[in-house]
Scaffold this motif. Structure first.
Motif, PDB file in Angstrom:
ATOM      1  N   THR A 173       0.842  -1.197   0.000  1.00 19.96           N
ATOM      2  CA  THR A 173       0.000   0.000   0.000  1.00 19.96           C
ATOM      3  C   THR A 173       0.873   1.242   0.000  1.00 19.96           C
ATOM      4  N   ASP A 174       0.667   2.099  -0.994  1.00 21.17           N
ATOM      5  CA  ASP A 174       1.365   3.383  -1.071  1.00 21.17           C
ATOM      6  C   ASP A 174       0.383   4.493  -0.764  1.00 21.17           C
ATOM      7  N   ASN A 175       0.788   5.394   0.118  1.00 20.59           N
ATOM      8  CA  ASN A 175      -0.085   6.481   0.542  1.00 20.59           C
ATOM      9  C   ASN A 175       0.173   7.758  -0.259  1.00 20.59           C
ATOM     10  N   CYS A 176      -0.849   8.584  -0.337  1.00 17.72           N
ATOM     11  CA  CYS A 176      -0.723   9.900  -0.948  1.00 17.72           C
ATOM     12  C   CYS A 176      -0.540  10.948   0.146  1.00 17.72           C
ATOM     13  N   GLY A 177       0.265  11.949  -0.155  1.00 17.86           N
ATOM     14  CA  GLY A 177       0.389  13.094   0.735  1.00 17.86           C
ATOM     15  C   GLY A 177      -0.512  14.222   0.254  1.00 17.86           C
ATOM     16  N   MET A 178      -0.819  15.146   1.141  1.00 18.86           N
ATOM     17  CA  MET A 178      -1.698  16.271   0.823  1.00 18.86           C
ATOM     18  C   MET A 178      -0.912  17.563   1.030  1.00 18.86           C
ATOM     19  N   LEU A 179      -0.504  18.176  -0.072  1.00 11.03           N
ATOM     20  CA  LEU A 179       0.307  19.386  -0.039  1.00 11.03           C
ATOM     21  C   LEU A 179      -0.584  20.592  -0.335  1.00 11.03           C
ATOM     22  N   GLU A 180      -0.544  21.607   0.543  1.00 11.30           N
ATOM     23  CA  GLU A 180      -1.430  22.765   0.384  1.00 11.30           C
ATOM     24  C   GLU A 180      -0.697  24.072   0.626  1.00 11.30           C
ATOM     25  N   ALA A 181      -1.235  25.140   0.045  1.00 11.14           N
ATOM     26  CA  ALA A 181      -0.693  26.482   0.269  1.00 11.14           C
ATOM     27  C   ALA A 181      -1.790  27.506   0.011  1.00 11.14           C
ATOM     28  N   TYR A 182      -1.717  28.636   0.712  1.00 10.78           N
ATOM     29  CA  TYR A 182      -2.599  29.772   0.477  1.00 10.78           C
ATOM     30  C   TYR A 182      -1.761  30.947  -0.021  1.00 10.78           C
ATOM     31  N   ALA A 183      -2.286  31.655  -1.005  1.00 14.21           N
ATOM     32  CA  ALA A 183      -1.642  32.867  -1.514  1.00 14.21           C
ATOM     33  C   ALA A 183      -2.576  34.043  -1.275  1.00 14.21           C
ATOM     34  N   GLU A 184      -2.060  35.098  -0.673  1.00 14.96           N
ATOM     35  CA  GLU A 184      -2.877  36.286  -0.367  1.00 14.96           C
ATOM     36  C   GLU A 184      -2.182  37.534  -0.892  1.00 14.96           C
ATOM     37  N   THR A 185      -2.941  38.327  -1.633  1.00 14.67           N
ATOM     38  CA  THR A 185      -2.410  39.543  -2.250  1.00 14.67           C
ATOM     39  C   THR A 185      -3.266  40.735  -1.848  1.00 14.67           C
ATOM     40  N   ASP A 186      -2.633  41.802  -1.427  1.00 13.88           N
ATOM     41  CA  ASP A 186      -3.344  43.030  -1.056  1.00 13.88           C
ATOM     42  C   ASP A 186      -4.248  43.464  -2.214  1.00 13.88           C
ATOM     43  N   LYS A 187      -5.544  43.648  -1.944  1.00 16.36           N
ATOM     44  CA  LYS A 187      -6.507  43.975  -2.993  1.00 16.36           C
ATOM     45  C   LYS A 187      -6.156  45.293  -3.678  1.00 16.36           C
ATOM     46  N   ALA A 188      -5.788  46.296  -2.904  1.00 14.37           N
ATOM     47  CA  ALA A 188      -5.477  47.598  -3.477  1.00 14.37           C
ATOM     48  C   ALA A 188      -4.298  47.521  -4.439  1.00 14.37           C
ATOM     49  N   LEU A 189      -3.285  46.739  -4.080  1.00 11.76           N
ATOM     50  CA  LEU A 189      -2.114  46.581  -4.940  1.00 11.76           C
ATOM     51  C   LEU A 189      -2.473  45.854  -6.223  1.00 11.76           C
ATOM     52  N   ALA A 190      -3.261  44.787  -6.110  1.00  2.00           N
ATOM     53  CA  ALA A 190      -3.640  44.016  -7.296  1.00  2.00           C
ATOM     54  C   ALA A 190      -4.491  44.838  -8.249  1.00  2.00           C
ATOM     55  N   ASP A 191      -5.385  45.648  -7.717  1.00  2.00           N
ATOM     56  CA  ASP A 191      -6.285  46.453  -8.563  1.00  2.00           C
ATOM     57  C   ASP A 191      -5.566  47.605  -9.252  1.00  2.00           C
ATOM     58  N   LEU A 192      -4.434  48.062  -8.688  1.00  2.00           N
ATOM     59  CA  LEU A 192      -3.682  49.151  -9.305  1.00  2.00           C
ATOM     60  C   LEU A 192      -3.190  48.786 -10.696  1.00  2.00           C
ATOM     61  N   ASN A 193      -2.942  47.509 -10.908  1.00  2.00           N
ATOM     62  CA  ASN A 193      -2.351  47.044 -12.152  1.00  2.00           C
ATOM     63  C   ASN A 193      -3.268  47.245 -13.357  1.00  2.00           C
ATOM     64  N   GLY A 194      -4.553  47.249 -13.122  1.00  2.00           N
ATOM     65  CA  GLY A 194      -5.507  47.362 -14.224  1.00  2.00           C
ATOM     66  C   GLY A 194      -5.962  46.005 -14.741  1.00  2.00           C
ATOM     67  N   ASN A 195      -5.213  44.988 -14.456  1.00  2.00           N
ATOM     68  CA  ASN A 195      -5.587  43.612 -14.806  1.00  2.00           C
ATOM     69  C   ASN A 195      -5.357  42.770 -13.559  1.00  2.00           C
ATOM     70  N   THR A 196      -6.361  42.749 -12.702  1.00  2.00           N
ATOM     71  CA  THR A 196      -6.218  42.126 -11.384  1.00  2.00           C
ATOM     72  C   THR A 196      -5.843  40.664 -11.476  1.00  2.00           C
ATOM     73  N   ALA A 197      -6.508  39.916 -12.373  1.00  2.00           N
ATOM     74  CA  ALA A 197      -6.264  38.479 -12.476  1.00  2.00           C
ATOM     75  C   ALA A 197      -4.834  38.189 -12.905  1.00  2.00           C
ATOM     76  N   GLN A 198      -4.340  38.952 -13.884  1.00  2.00           N
ATOM     77  CA  GLN A 198      -2.980  38.730 -14.364  1.00  2.00           C
ATOM     78  C   GLN A 198      -1.948  39.054 -13.285  1.00  2.00           C
ATOM     79  N   PHE A 199      -2.183  40.151 -12.553  1.00  2.00           N
ATOM     80  CA  PHE A 199      -1.253  40.524 -11.497  1.00  2.00           C
ATOM     81  C   PHE A 199      -1.229  39.471 -10.398  1.00  2.00           C
ATOM     82  N   ARG A 200      -2.405  38.994 -10.009  1.00  2.00           N
ATOM     83  CA  ARG A 200      -2.468  37.970  -8.963  1.00  2.00           C
ATOM     84  C   ARG A 200      -1.719  36.715  -9.390  1.00  2.00           C
TER      85      ARG A 200
END
Length: 336
Positions: free
Chosen positions: A83-110
């Motif tokens: 029996t081989d087990n799977c691992g569960m690898l996770e991460a959260y990414a958080e970006t300041d909303k004001a900084l992301a919106d300054l770019n004009g393309n929020t999704a691309q900047f994020r």
């Protein structure tokens, strides 16, 4: 070159099937850029919610030479379950909303900011494929090195496929030859889940205590998760060239490990290179010395070709992939 059937997809194949809007495909492309082992490694859905149970044949039936009027004893093969087990690898990414919106393309900047998280997860999976050990980190999965870490074949049969590069100190590395396939070696993901790195846009959230003084901040949050493991169904299709002292390497192989000779030996250790998708894995130090040793030997076994639109180094027709997660500080693999 040997090609796996379509029933054994890589992450790129899975991405094409799962996400028509291209988001996952873009992530897979980034993973392939930084983790070349994913170009070859097939992923198969496990038969357990947390991994995969494999039945391995451990012995063959014994036939009988029979004379006339003599009987033949029935015989059967022997098997074992792993029996081989799977691992569960996770991460959260958080970006300041004001900084992301300054770019004009929020999704691309994020996404540009979150590439670092993708890179980090890619490197962690690559490292675990080689060095993961559930004995020391139970939440992960067991990689190749703990399975090929004993050269004495009376203790571990897989020792037959561990070649000795001659290093005795603490500056060792390994070169791996793996023939990926459904019946040899492959990645796994939990039953009922999806393969590869999953991205979920959590949208706008309020970050509590963002400044450490009780202040709040509006941010965009993304969640990344990768459930994965490794199954070695047939150890004969993996060869480890261990104990390669990096400090002892020379460009003409006059001392230190003779990479050409060792890799040639590795090719003849597997039952068949046509049984799946074969590839060598080494770090940049090894590939650099391999290139120079081949040129000094004036041997034509090392070539460069375009495979799938990528410049690829080939040794004896087998791709040589660079994996910088392979360490130059491995301990000696002993012969007990």
């Amino acid at each position: 070159m040997p090609v796996l059937p379509t029933s054994n997809p890589t992450l790129a194949d899975v991405a094409k099937r799962l996400d028509p809007d291209g988001k996952i495909a873009m992530i897979v492309e980034i993973l392939n850029e930084t983790n070349e082992i994913l170009l070859d490694m097939p992923w198969i859905e496990g038969n357990l919610p947390t991994g995969h149970r494999t039945t391995i044949r451990t012995g063959l039936p014994e036939p009988t030479w029979r004379k006339l009027y003599e009987g033949v004893q029935p015989s059967k093969s022997t098997t074992a379950q792993v029996t081989d087990n799977c691992g569960m690898l996770e991460a959260y990414a958080e970006t300041d909303k004001a900084l992301a919106d300054l770019n004009g393309n929020t999704a691309q900047f994020r996404f540009s900011e979150e590439r670092a998280h993708i890179e980090g997860m890619s490197q962690e999976v690559a490292k675990t494929i080689f060095y993961g050990n559930e004995g020391t980190l139970p939440a992960s999965f067991t990689g190749l090195a703990p399975r090929f870490n004993e050269r004495n074949i009376t203790i571990a049969a897989s020792g037959e496929n561990i070649l000795d590069g001659g290093g005795l100190g603490s500056d060792n590395t390994s070169v791996w030859l793996v023939v990926w396939g459904q019946h040899s070696v492959h990645g796994i993901y939990p039953k009922g889940q999806k393969a590869g790195l999953h991205h979920k846009d959590m949208g706008e959230v309020t970050i509590e205590n963002a400044d450490g003084n009780g202040g709040r901040m509006q941010a965009y949050r993304s969640h990344y998760r990768w459930d994965c493991g490794l199954t070695v169904r047939d150890w004969r299709y993996v060869v480890r060239i261990a104990n390669i002292s990096v400090g002892a390497l020379t460009k003409d192989a006059s001392s230190g490990a003779d990479l050409v000779d060792l890799m040639t030996d590795a090719m003849h250790r597997v039952p068949s290179l046509n049984a799946g998708r074969a590839a060598f894995y080494a770090n940049r130090t090894i590939i650099s010395f391999l290139d120079r040793q081949m040129k000094n030997a004036k041997n034509v076994n090392l070539t460069v070709e375009q495979l799938g639109g990528r410049r690829t180094l080939l040794f004896g027709g087998i791709p040589v992939r660079r994996c910088d997660q392979l360490l130059n500080t491995e301990a000696v693999v002993p012969h007990s």
